[in-house]
Design an enzyme around this catalytic site. Structure first.
Site, PDB file in Angstrom:
ATOM      1  N   HIS A  75       0.817  -1.220   0.000  1.00  0.00           N
ATOM      2  CA  HIS A  75       0.000   0.000   0.000  1.00  0.00           C
ATOM      3  C   HIS A  75       0.849   1.267   0.000  1.00  0.00           C
ATOM      4  O   HIS A  75       0.897   1.965  -1.005  1.00  0.00           O
ATOM      5  CB  HIS A  75      -0.993   0.012   1.163  1.00  0.00           C
ATOM      6  CG  HIS A  75      -1.919  -1.142   1.175  1.00  0.00           C
ATOM      7  ND1 HIS A  75      -2.670  -1.492   0.071  1.00  0.00           N
ATOM      8  CD2 HIS A  75      -2.234  -2.061   2.146  1.00  0.00           C
ATOM      9  CE1 HIS A  75      -3.398  -2.563   0.351  1.00  0.00           C
ATOM     10  NE2 HIS A  75      -3.144  -2.926   1.591  1.00  0.00           N
ATOM     11  N   ASP A 111      -5.391  -7.745  -3.508  1.00  0.00           N
ATOM     12  CA  ASP A 111      -5.703  -7.552  -2.097  1.00  0.00           C
ATOM     13  C   ASP A 111      -7.038  -8.154  -1.688  1.00  0.00           C
ATOM     14  O   ASP A 111      -7.177  -9.349  -1.536  1.00  0.00           O
ATOM     15  CB  ASP A 111      -5.633  -6.064  -1.766  1.00  0.00           C
ATOM     16  CG  ASP A 111      -5.602  -5.783  -0.267  1.00  0.00           C
ATOM     17  OD1 ASP A 111      -5.688  -6.736   0.527  1.00  0.00           O
ATOM     18  OD2 ASP A 111      -5.486  -4.614   0.118  1.00  0.00           O
TER      19      ASP A 111
END
Length: 454
Positions: free
Chosen positions: A269, A320
């Site tokens: 991220h 994800d």
């Protein structure tokens, strides 16, 4: 020996036409010849297929279930997280296996060759370990047998409920392990993939600086050795604030000051970084594992790709939460987020590479590093991790060179994908996984059993 022929192919040295590739029985590219007559399996546009660098497979079954506003008017990542905790309490090992197989099938159909599974759902509801500590890891491995997808398994260490080292809450106890228990889990997870094809890999994943103690990161580095080490980092504002309050440093500052970083480290991220953190982490050699669709869905923020690339940073791409599995859309979302933030166009292009080409090259190189797989380009001696786009796709008519990739990323979508190989295993033909019917049927049964979980 399998033979693949393509009208056009993106080789390590650039574009070529009428390309003949031979794949050895061990899944490696053995020969590449250009200007060859058509023979073997014929394709349109042949490309290297990247690894999906970050996945939580079980979350695929939640897709579309968290789009209602909860009682809190400031609905956010943290309220989504509570819904996720309630959902996972209903999952059995059988559910996890069928969901993982469905996820991997969708990844392959989207053009990914391998899955890096950030696997943290270890124990029974209530937190009691299964008799086989690696029961859930074995289920992820079994899914990869079903799908033929390359697997890099990252068993996750998750020990604390926050920086104050509080005990795990009810939604987290299925994840929890002490350092010693994690070492045992990691060893058994390595055993779980030992029977898989030789391109399978193991790695180490301290979940985050909230869930593990910074002083224990050295243990994870030693356990990882020369295998990948992945960790969530600087995803949410509240996370940054908690870590800074507890340790006197922001997450990226803490990692830069306390760890020896290299290309085997992948930080997921990195959407909440200041300029000096972006500069330092990019120059460290570590890879940024980006998941733009999930980061958009959860309101994480925008990764500073422009500054990251200016400092020589490497990236990989992942799905994800698996709310939507689409390689082309991940790349498009990444670039469009830069344009929206900076009021620019073609923000990540360079004078010698278009946006699509630069992103595609970057995620193939970064995916190879973060998955520890010998792939990332169409070259002799590399794994035959390949994807082919349909020669007759409307948006590719009359296109050549890097414009093909720009049209794939920005004008088209994953419906362009015709074939996908993982280490020479030809798992997608005519846009569909060869085992799609059985995999979808098993997933449908699981979804019926789960019912209305949220």
């Amino acid at each position: 020996m399998a033979t693949v022929w393509a009208e056009k192919a993106l080789l390590r040295d650039g574009w070529a036409e009428n390309v003949r590739i031979e794949i050895s029985p061990d899944g490696l590219i053995e020969t590449i010849q250009t200007g060859q007559p058509a023979e073997g399996h014929r394709t349109g546009v042949l490309l290297p297929a990247p690894a999906n660098c970050h996945s939580h497979a079980f979350q695929r079954a939640m897709a579309g279930l968290t789009e209602k506003r909860g009682p809190d008017p400031s609905d956010s990542f943290w309220t989504w997280r509570q819904l996720m905790f309630r959902f996972l309490d209903r999952l059995t090992p059988e559910h996890v296996e069928t969901i993982a197989a469905f996820v991997q099938m969708e990844m392959l159909e989207a053009g990914y060759s391998a899955n890096v599974e950030f696997h943290y759902l270890h124990h029974q509801p209530g937190g009691l370990p299964y008799a086989n500590l690696a029961e859930m890891a074995e289920r992820i491995a079994a899914a990869s047998v079903t799908t033929g997808m390359g697997l890099t398994l990252l068993p996750v260490h998750y020990q604390y409920g926050g920086c104050d080292k509080r005990a795990l809450g009810s939604g987290q106890i299925r994840f929890g392990n002490t350092l010693d228990a994690y070492a045992e889990l990691h060893a058994k997870s390595a055993e779980a993939i030992a029977h898989l094809p030789a391109d399978s890999r193991i790695g180490v994943a301290p979940h985050s600086l909230r869930a593990v103690a910074p002083e224990d990161l050295g243990h994870h580095v030693r356990l990882a050795g020369d295998t990948p080490l992945h960790m969530h980092l600087a995803e949410q504002i509240a996370e940054v604030e908690e870590i800074q309050a507890a340790y006197g440093k922001r997450p990226v500052e803490l990692v830069l000051d306390s760890m020896e970083l290299n290309e085997r480290c992948c930080f997921i991220h990195c959407t909440q970084m200041l300029s000096h953190e972006t500069d330092g982490l990019a120059r460290s050699g570590a890879v940024a594992g980006l998941c733009p669709i999930t980061e958009s869905s959860l309101g994480d923020g925008i990764f500073d790709g422009v500054r990251w690339f200016e400092n020589g940073g490497s990236i990989a791409i992942g799905s994800d939460s698996n709310i939507r599995i689409s390689l082309s859309e991940e790349l498009r979302t990444l670039d469009y987020s830069q344009r929206l933030r900076d009021h620019s166009r073609a923000a990540l292009a360079t004078p010698d590479k278009s946006t699509g080409r630069r992103l595609f090259d970057a995620v193939n190189a970064g995916g190879a590093t973060t998955s520890a797989r010998n792939h990332g380009s169409l070259a002799i001696g590399k794994l035959a991790d390949m994807m082919a786009l349909k020669a007759d796709a409307v948006d590719l008519i009359g296109r050549g060179g890097d414009t093909i990739l720009d049209c794939y990323v920005f004008a088209g979508d994953d419906r362009m994908v015709a074939d996908v190989w993982s280490a020479g295993r030809h798992m997608v033909t005519e846009g569909s996984h060869i085992g799609r019917e059985a995999i979808v049927s098993a997933y449908a049964r699981t979804m019926k059993e789960l019912g209305e979980a949220i």
